[in-house]
Design an enzyme around this catalytic site. Sequence first.
Site, PDB file in Angstrom:
ATOM      1  N   ASP A   1      -5.432   5.196  -5.733  1.00  0.00           N
ATOM      2  CA  ASP A   1      -6.132   5.996  -4.729  1.00  0.00           C
ATOM      3  C   ASP A   1      -6.444   7.386  -5.291  1.00  0.00           C
ATOM      4  O   ASP A   1      -6.023   7.720  -6.403  1.00  0.00           O
ATOM      5  CB  ASP A   1      -5.248   6.082  -3.465  1.00  0.00           C
ATOM      6  CG  ASP A   1      -6.068   6.166  -2.188  1.00  0.00           C
ATOM      7  OD1 ASP A   1      -7.256   6.523  -2.273  1.00  0.00           O
ATOM      8  OD2 ASP A   1      -5.514   5.903  -1.100  1.00  0.00           O
TER       9      ASP A   1
ATOM     10  N   ASP B   1     -12.336   4.106   4.985  1.00  0.00           N
ATOM     11  CA  ASP B   1     -11.344   3.093   5.389  1.00  0.00           C
ATOM     12  C   ASP B   1     -11.802   2.260   6.581  1.00  0.00           C
ATOM     13  O   ASP B   1     -12.341   2.790   7.556  1.00  0.00           O
ATOM     14  CB  ASP B   1     -10.037   3.785   5.798  1.00  0.00           C
ATOM     15  CG  ASP B   1      -9.356   4.465   4.631  1.00  0.00           C
ATOM     16  OD1 ASP B   1      -9.888   4.405   3.505  1.00  0.00           O
ATOM     17  OD2 ASP B   1      -8.284   5.055   4.862  1.00  0.00           O
TER      18      ASP B   1
ATOM     19  N   ASP C   1       0.862  -1.188   0.000  1.00  0.00           N
ATOM     20  CA  ASP C   1       0.000   0.000   0.000  1.00  0.00           C
ATOM     21  C   ASP C   1       0.901   1.242   0.000  1.00  0.00           C
ATOM     22  O   ASP C   1       1.991   1.230  -0.581  1.00  0.00           O
ATOM     23  CB  ASP C   1      -0.997  -0.054   1.174  1.00  0.00           C
ATOM     24  CG  ASP C   1      -2.268   0.721   0.891  1.00  0.00           C
ATOM     25  OD1 ASP C   1      -2.301   1.929   1.165  1.00  0.00           O
ATOM     26  OD2 ASP C   1      -3.236   0.133   0.371  1.00  0.00           O
ATOM     27  N   ASP C   2       0.461   2.297   0.633  1.00  0.00           N
ATOM     28  CA  ASP C   2       1.167   3.576   0.583  1.00  0.00           C
ATOM     29  C   ASP C   2       2.561   3.467   1.238  1.00  0.00           C
ATOM     30  O   ASP C   2       2.856   2.499   1.945  1.00  0.00           O
ATOM     31  CB  ASP C   2       0.319   4.621   1.339  1.00  0.00           C
ATOM     32  CG  ASP C   2       0.567   6.032   0.845  1.00  0.00           C
ATOM     33  OD1 ASP C   2       1.576   6.248   0.158  1.00  0.00           O
ATOM     34  OD2 ASP C   2      -0.253   6.916   1.170  1.00  0.00           O
TER      35      ASP C   2
HETATM   36  C1  GLA Z   1      -6.474   6.043   1.795  1.00  0.00           C
HETATM   37  C2  GLA Z   1      -7.014   4.663   1.406  1.00  0.00           C
HETATM   38  C3  GLA Z   1      -6.441   3.606   2.344  1.00  0.00           C
HETATM   39  C4  GLA Z   1      -4.930   3.634   2.286  1.00  0.00           C
HETATM   40  C5  GLA Z   1      -4.424   5.013   2.621  1.00  0.00           C
HETATM   41  C6  GLA Z   1      -2.924   5.141   2.398  1.00  0.00           C
HETATM   42  O1  GLA Z   1      -6.950   6.453   3.051  1.00  0.00           O
HETATM   43  O2  GLA Z   1      -8.407   4.640   1.434  1.00  0.00           O
HETATM   44  O3  GLA Z   1      -6.933   2.330   1.986  1.00  0.00           O
HETATM   45  O4  GLA Z   1      -4.516   3.243   0.998  1.00  0.00           O
HETATM   46  O5  GLA Z   1      -5.058   6.026   1.813  1.00  0.00           O
HETATM   47  O6  GLA Z   1      -2.430   6.398   2.712  1.00  0.00           O
END
Ligand code: GLA
Length: 422
Positions: A158, A219, A79-80
């Site tokens: 995203d 989230d 992910d991030d």
């Molecule tokens: C958003 C997305 C999450 C995650 C974060 C990462 O909030 O909805 O699922 O990927 O960014 O910063």
Amino acid sequence: MYLAAVVCVLAFSRATLALDNGLMRTPPMGWLAWERYRCDIDCENDPKNCISENLFRDMADRLAEDGWRELGYVYINIDDCWSSHQRDKNGQLQADPKRFPGGIPKLARYLHDRGLKLGIYGDMGTLTCGGYPGTPMDKIDIDAKTFAAWEVDMLKYDGCYSNATEQEQGYPLMSKALNATGRPIAYSCSWPAYQGGLPPKVNYTQLGEICNLWRNYGDIQDSWSSVLTISDWFFENQDVLQPAAGPGRWNDPDMLVIGDFGLSLDQSRSQMALWAIMAAPLFMSNDLRTLDSRARAILQNKAAISINQDPMGVQGRRLLKEKSGIDVFWRPLSGNTSALVFFSRRDDMPYRYQTSLATLKYTSGSYQIYDVFAERVMPTLKASTDFVVSVNPTGVVMWYVSSPAGEKHWTPTSNALPNHFL
Ligand code: GLA
């Protein structure tokens, strides 16, 4: 309406509109870093849990060695916070060199060698939600090509730091750019989560044509209230959301938090059951290295997985929301079978809910029932016969219901798992 008729209507009312990359004919399954590991980049002080190639390799080892892969959990998704704060001299994204010394291609190879797939994260704004370089319009082509060259198998795109106009152009453009690479790369769009999740802004037909899955809502967090809020939102809006899903195009209520800190045993079963009814992607965000055996049993429950992965790919619905605090959910499955979930919102004691299959609109006849979490075949049940299920507070009873006797899918006298789940 007869059950069979409902199944037909649901199955054939959906045209073949899915993104034409042949991927994710059933909801994707795997592991995703975000909910559990967030943007922990402190590898010096927290080497086991920081976002680094070691973390993803550790989880890949677990998927490959602890029976997950064989059950369908094949994606390992970054992910991030994976990238460097700067693009390289050619304008390409690059992984943080300290935390990913081998770069993404090496990690992809490690996964592929183990029969797994790699997902990566990008953002259509100037920055990712965590403040790392984004992939705005003018970077879509180069980043899609980079991901393909790295042999990435999935992209979560995203939407932080982008506006509605940019999203309208950017999400379809990335879909085209990924297709143009010639590498099958599954495409997860966060677009509807930034549009408020529902029409009039969200065009679910278009989403099905350009994305394999999409985050509709906020989230998930490691708590029961978060799981309940999300699942309530999805079922309250089922008339819009349910028809949008099908093979190759899925609503995504976000990760499974089973095995973390926030859910009880019953609540963990509830998340698994409701995500199976919703035909939701099953991305665990937990620590597979230390997972306790009860969480593992729920996540590896073959019947629940098989219901989630049903090839017909019709998302289920809430049938009833009773004043007693019991909700009943139903999902039609292939082979004229179905799943039922009895869920309790109560907080006092196990509630004895009385009903019959006829009350739940099942056609007359006798049914074979398999209790998914008790892992037990039940006595044959006539549609007209009242039965009682005892549902724990915030828990579920989940049934796999076969077609009427005569079209049996397994021997009701045997306590073994029905063939359907093997
Ligand atoms: C958003 C997305 C999450 C995650 C974060 C990462 O909030 O909805 O699922 O990927 O960014 O910063």
